[in-house]
Design a protein around this motif. Sequence first.
Motif, PDB file in Angstrom:
ATOM      1  N   ASP A 126      44.560   5.765  28.637  1.00  0.00           N
ATOM      2  CA  ASP A 126      43.533   6.695  28.177  1.00  0.00           C
ATOM      3  C   ASP A 126      42.495   6.818  29.292  1.00  0.00           C
ATOM      4  OD1 ASP A 126      41.986   8.318  26.537  1.00  0.00           O
ATOM      5  OD2 ASP A 126      41.074   6.647  25.458  1.00  0.00           O
ATOM      6  N   VAL A 127      41.807   7.946  29.335  1.00  0.00           N
ATOM      7  CA  VAL A 127      40.787   8.140  30.364  1.00  0.00           C
ATOM      8  C   VAL A 127      39.488   7.453  29.965  1.00  0.00           C
ATOM      9  CG1 VAL A 127      39.340   9.846  31.555  1.00  0.00           C
ATOM     10  CG2 VAL A 127      41.780  10.263  31.271  1.00  0.00           C
ATOM     11  N   ASN A 187      36.928   3.603  33.180  1.00  0.00           N
ATOM     12  CA  ASN A 187      37.631   4.869  33.225  1.00  0.00           C
ATOM     13  C   ASN A 187      39.093   4.633  33.587  1.00  0.00           C
ATOM     14  OD1 ASN A 187      38.675   7.331  34.535  1.00  0.00           O
ATOM     15  ND2 ASN A 187      36.611   8.105  34.160  1.00  0.00           N
ATOM     16  N   SER A 221      44.395  12.149  27.634  1.00  0.00           N
ATOM     17  CA  SER A 221      42.978  12.472  27.507  1.00  0.00           C
ATOM     18  C   SER A 221      42.754  13.699  26.647  1.00  0.00           C
ATOM     19  CB  SER A 221      42.351  12.722  28.873  1.00  0.00           C
ATOM     20  OG  SER A 221      40.981  13.037  28.719  1.00  0.00           O
ATOM     21  N   SER A 232      42.955  14.967  36.573  1.00  0.00           N
ATOM     22  CA  SER A 232      43.418  13.608  36.287  1.00  0.00           C
ATOM     23  C   SER A 232      44.458  13.132  37.284  1.00  0.00           C
ATOM     24  CB  SER A 232      43.991  13.537  34.876  1.00  0.00           C
ATOM     25  OG  SER A 232      43.001  13.853  33.934  1.00  0.00           O
TER      26      SER A 232
END
Length: 120
Positions: A54-55, A61, A84, A92
């Motif tokens: 996940d971001v 992060n 995300s 990304s």
Amino acid sequence: MTKRIHIVEDDEDIRYIVCYILTEMGYEVTLADSISDFRRQQAEDFKPDLLLLDVMLPDGNGLDLCHELKKSPATQEVPVIIMSAHATEDQSIKRSGAEEFISKPFNLDDLTDLISKHLS
């Protein structure tokens, strides 16, 4: 040999659903709800065959974590799929070096297709 997938996702519902589906598909799944949890497990010498990141995580992060993993000789070959609801695919992948991006909410078939593509 069973393929191992590590999911780093802070949303408990997403972790549970994705873990359930992947376990049913025959994968060994390890879960982390934060970067620190992931690092603790990584220190135990768990080497996944694929990472789902996940971001937005509570302590960092996922894009930065992916970038770090891609720079390390020990983990640079492990495929990473970024998940995300906020980031864009181009942003990304360029920033993190991930192989794939999937936007939340995602179709589980799309996610499992991406995973199968990299683990076949």
